[in-house]
Design a protein around this motif. Structure first.
Motif, short mmCIF file in Angstrom:
data_model
loop_
_atom_site.label_atom_id
_atom_site.label_comp_id
_atom_site.label_asym_id
_atom_site.label_seq_id
_atom_site.Cartn_x
_atom_site.Cartn_y
_atom_site.Cartn_z
N ASP A 46 0.82 -1.22 0.00
CA ASP A 46 0.00 0.00 0.00
C ASP A 46 0.85 1.27 0.00
N ASP A 47 1.96 1.25 0.76
CA ASP A 47 2.83 2.45 0.79
C ASP A 47 3.46 2.69 -0.58
N ASP A 48 3.79 1.59 -1.26
CA ASP A 48 4.37 1.74 -2.60
C ASP A 48 3.36 2.34 -3.56
N LYS A 49 2.10 1.92 -3.44
CA LYS A 49 1.06 2.48 -4.32
C LYS A 49 0.92 3.97 -4.08
N ARG A 50 0.97 4.36 -2.79
CA ARG A 50 0.88 5.80 -2.47
C ARG A 50 2.10 6.55 -3.01
N ARG A 51 3.25 5.91 -2.89
CA ARG A 51 4.49 6.53 -3.41
C ARG A 51 4.36 6.76 -4.92
N PHE A 52 3.79 5.77 -5.60
CA PHE A 52 3.59 5.90 -7.05
C PHE A 52 2.68 7.10 -7.35
N LEU A 53 1.57 7.19 -6.60
CA LEU A 53 0.62 8.28 -6.88
C LEU A 53 1.22 9.64 -6.55
N ALA A 54 2.08 9.67 -5.52
CA ALA A 54 2.73 10.94 -5.16
C ALA A 54 3.66 11.37 -6.30
N GLN A 55 4.38 10.42 -6.87
CA GLN A 55 5.29 10.76 -7.98
C GLN A 55 4.48 11.24 -9.19
N ALA A 56 3.37 10.54 -9.46
CA ALA A 56 2.52 10.94 -10.59
C ALA A 56 2.00 12.36 -10.38
N ALA A 57 1.68 12.69 -9.11
CA ALA A 57 1.16 14.03 -8.82
C ALA A 57 2.23 15.09 -9.08
N VAL A 58 3.50 14.78 -8.78
CA VAL A 58 4.59 15.73 -9.04
C VAL A 58 4.71 15.96 -10.56
N CYS A 59 4.66 14.88 -11.33
CA CYS A 59 4.73 15.02 -12.80
C CYS A 59 3.54 15.83 -13.31
N ASP A 60 2.38 15.55 -12.72
CA ASP A 60 1.15 16.21 -13.14
C ASP A 60 1.25 17.72 -12.91
N ALA A 61 1.75 18.09 -11.73
CA ALA A 61 1.83 19.51 -11.39
C ALA A 61 2.96 20.20 -12.15
N GLY A 62 3.98 19.43 -12.53
CA GLY A 62 5.16 20.03 -13.16
C GLY A 62 4.99 20.29 -14.64
N TYR A 63 3.87 19.88 -15.22
CA TYR A 63 3.71 20.03 -16.67
C TYR A 63 2.49 20.90 -16.95
N PRO A 64 2.63 21.93 -17.78
CA PRO A 64 1.46 22.77 -18.07
C PRO A 64 0.32 21.92 -18.64
N GLY A 65 -0.83 21.94 -17.97
CA GLY A 65 -1.96 21.12 -18.43
C GLY A 65 -1.96 19.72 -17.84
N GLY A 66 -0.93 19.39 -17.09
CA GLY A 66 -0.90 18.10 -16.37
C GLY A 66 -0.56 16.91 -17.24
#
Ligand code: UTP
Length: 609
Positions: A46-66
């Motif tokens: 479960d912690d790994d799944k959350r880690r994955f989603l946290a990384q995806a959120a960083v990529c999402d926020a770092g790109y104009p338009g997500g």
């Protein structure tokens, strides 16, 4: 979406927060179901799944338009690449409007004084997020010394150059300066590869004399890698809960300046210009005042600093393009695209020299000056999104599978592609010797370039060109300088004349320099070294054969008159493979046998001897 993924994911949904679930929806919404296909039931990883989603959120926020926009852009570009779409279809090139400046000419002196009236209204941006794979240095490029005589590193040279400009422009700063105004600001774009080391370098050196608030670091995020033409995001081989990511290129700088609020802050502080430069070009500040003068005089909203380009040289060309549908833009065309574009349109011989022995298109060195108000307005419209490209290496001619995951990239020089045809975009050409000496290549690659008759852009050439430029500028001011001799290190040969270092504090423009040194200065041997630091130094007459260091603190006015210095001086000796990394990169060390040092650390007026 397949049934099994729905089941395994729906079972997991309950363990996530609303934000985490929203991230999952975003990924599913853009066709990334495969990322979850092997997720086990809740209770496992479960912690790994959350880690994955946290990384995806960083990529999402770092790109104009997500992420969704990233995937949409990727699909389109991958499709175009598969079909071999020519990005320049319908465009015809011509040589754009620009200015060729001869350093030290009357015109240049006028441009510099115009530029110096503007420089207090400039903000500087250093893009320093690159890995520097070609150079192969284990640290960050900006911590490398640009020369070993004083051991000043690139970042130090840059900051001290900005401080010197600031000191000259104090009277020209915007009228509504407030106490909070930090002077001439510097933003540095870093990446995960360079951020911590850049910050550490600044902290350890007290920001090289700048105010801490004067320097802002903005970090670019990497973008996800893609495994196929459907733009499926790649997971790491060794970790199914981590996206593979790679750098997106220096074009990120535009979006970051916009989202960080820096442009608004600079605009509120009365700034008018933004000057972009790169991690290892020790000469850039020699040409900034003149180029800024060109921007002002010609009203350029975007001004690319250029050098004369030899046909087929691996350097982008600034080109005015007109489309059959009437659109027009002045942009950088990469060298590998220029030749086919020219052949298909105006010149069946492609990328060839003109009768002056150079390409009619100037070579872009990616030091850029933009006008802040137009830039800010434009970025507010586009969010800073820059036209991207993709460069997949296909496994075979079917162009369906990649040799390794690819990603979208963008380049800062592509910003003008988003401007209207009416935007005033131009260029300023200075000669290589005075404006461009990057350190990009490893010693081994340097040998290949040298043998091919090309500039090596190594630490060896970078150091010698730095000295050579200062010596030549003094010569143009009237000094007599011993002619350079061949110097060989790391299996390349470079011209090596007197080792001259003019600290940024000494002079910012040619006119200022000429008022302080030139006529009356005679350096009689190519092996001599002359280091000058301090705005108050004036060399009226000096004959040098050996090594001389003159340092004057602020407020010390030192006139050198009828001085003759002759000593054993310094030797530049080849070093072996067991030398420290920084020495190995340039292939030599300096043995300082004898040095005459004139140091004035108290304000006052002095005459030497
Ligand atoms: P270079 O062309 O020198 O590329 O970048 P690089 O990535 O640093 O070096 P190689 O290709 O791995 O050898 C030109 C400028 O753009 C910056 C670099 O730091 C350099 O100042 N840059 C490059 C970024 O800031 N971000 C990037 O993603 C790439």
């Amino acid at each position: 979406m397949s049934m099994s993924i729905t089941n395994s994911l729906s079972a997991n949904r309950g363990i996530f927060t609303a934000d985490e679930n929203a991230m999952i929806d975003k990924l599913l919404g853009c066709g990334q179901d495969h990322l979850f296909s092997s997720w086990p039931a809740p209770g496992t990883d479960d912690d790994d799944k959350r880690r994955f989603l946290a990384q995806a959120a960083v990529c999402d926020a770092g790109y104009p338009g997500g992420i969704a926009q990233y995937v949409a852009n990727a699909k389109k570009l991958l499709q175009d690449s598969k079909e071999g779409v020519n990005p320049f279809d319908g465009w015809t090139p011509a040589v754009p409007d620009g200015i060729v400046v001869e350093y030290a000419s009357k015109e240049h002196v006028e441009l510099e004084s115009e530029g110096m009236r503007e420089v207090g209204s400039a903000a500087f941006v250093l893009v320093a997020g690159g890995l520097g794979e070609r150079l192969g240095y284990s640290g960050i490029k900006v911590e490398l010394p640009c020369e070993r005589s004083t051991d000043s590193c690139y970042l130090q040279l840059y900051i001290q150059s900005i401080l010197a400009l600031q000191q000259r422009s104090a009277g020209e700063m915007p009228a509504h300066r407030s106490a909070k105004d930090v002077g001439i600001p510097l933003a540095i774009m870093t990446s995960d590869d360079t951020h911590a080391k850049t910050l550490d370098l600044l902290e350890r050196n007290d920001y090289f004399g700048a105010k801490k608030e004067q320097v802002t670091l903005v970090k670019q995020e990497k973008v996800p890698c893609l495994t196929n033409n459907d733009a499926h995001l790649a997971l790491k081989d060794a970790d199914p809960y981590a996206l593979q990511t790679k750098p997106h290129g220096h074009g990120d700088v535009h979006a970051l300046l916009h989202t960080s609020g820096l442009l608004d802050r600079w605009s509120a502080a009365g700034k008018k210009w933004v000057v972009f430069f790169q991690d290892t070009n020790s000469l850039v500040f020699r040409v900034v005042p003149g180029a800024l003068g060109v921007s002002k005089q010609k009203g350029f909203v975007f001004n690319s600093l250029c050098v004369p380009r030899k046909a087929k040289e691996a350097i982008g060309a600034i080109t005015e393009l007109t489309h059959t549908d009437g659109r027009k833009m002045t942009v950088n065309v990469e060298y590998n695209q220029l030749d086919p574009l020219l052949r298909a349109t105006i010149n069946k011989d492609g990328d060839v020299n003109n009768d002056k022995g150079v390409s009619p298109f100037p070579g872009n060195i990616n030091q850029l000056i933009v006008s802040l108000e137009e830039y800010k307005t434009q970025l507010a419209k586009t969010g800073g999104q820059i036209e991207e490209f993709v460069n997949p290496k296909y496994k075979d001619a079917s162009k369906t599978a990649f040799k390794s995951p690819t990603r979208l990239e963008c380049m800062m020089q592509d910003y003008p592609k988003s401007l209207d045809a009416s935007a005033c975009v131009g260029f300023t050409v200075f000669d290589n010797w005075v404006g461009y000496s990057p350190v990009k290549n490893s010693p081994a690659d340097g040998v290949g370039k040298f043998e091919g008759g090309n500039p090596t852009h190594t630490a060896t050439s970078g150091e010698m060109e730095f000295y050579g430029c200062a010596a030549k500028v003094l010569e143009l001011a009237g000094a007599e300088m011993a002619a350079p001799v061949d110097f060989s290190a790391n299996d390349i040969v470079v011209p090596s004349g007197p080792k001259v270092v003019l600290h940024p504090s000494f002079a910012c423009t040619f006119e200022e320099l000429k008022g302080k040194a030139g006529k009356g200065l005679k350096v009689t041997s190519a092996s001599s070294a002359l280091i000058v630091e301090g705005a108050g130094v004036k060399i009226e007459s000096l004959e040098l054969d050996g090594a001389l260091v003159i340092k004057a603190c602020p407020g010390a006015f030192v006139t050198v008159k009828n001085l003759k210095v002759s000593n054993k001086g310094w030797r530049f000796e080849k070093c072996g493979a067991d030398a420290p990394e920084i020495d190995r990169l340039r292939g030599f060390v300096i043995e300082k046998d004898e040095t005459e040092e004139l140091v004035f650390d108290q304000p006052g007026a002095y005459t030497v001897p």
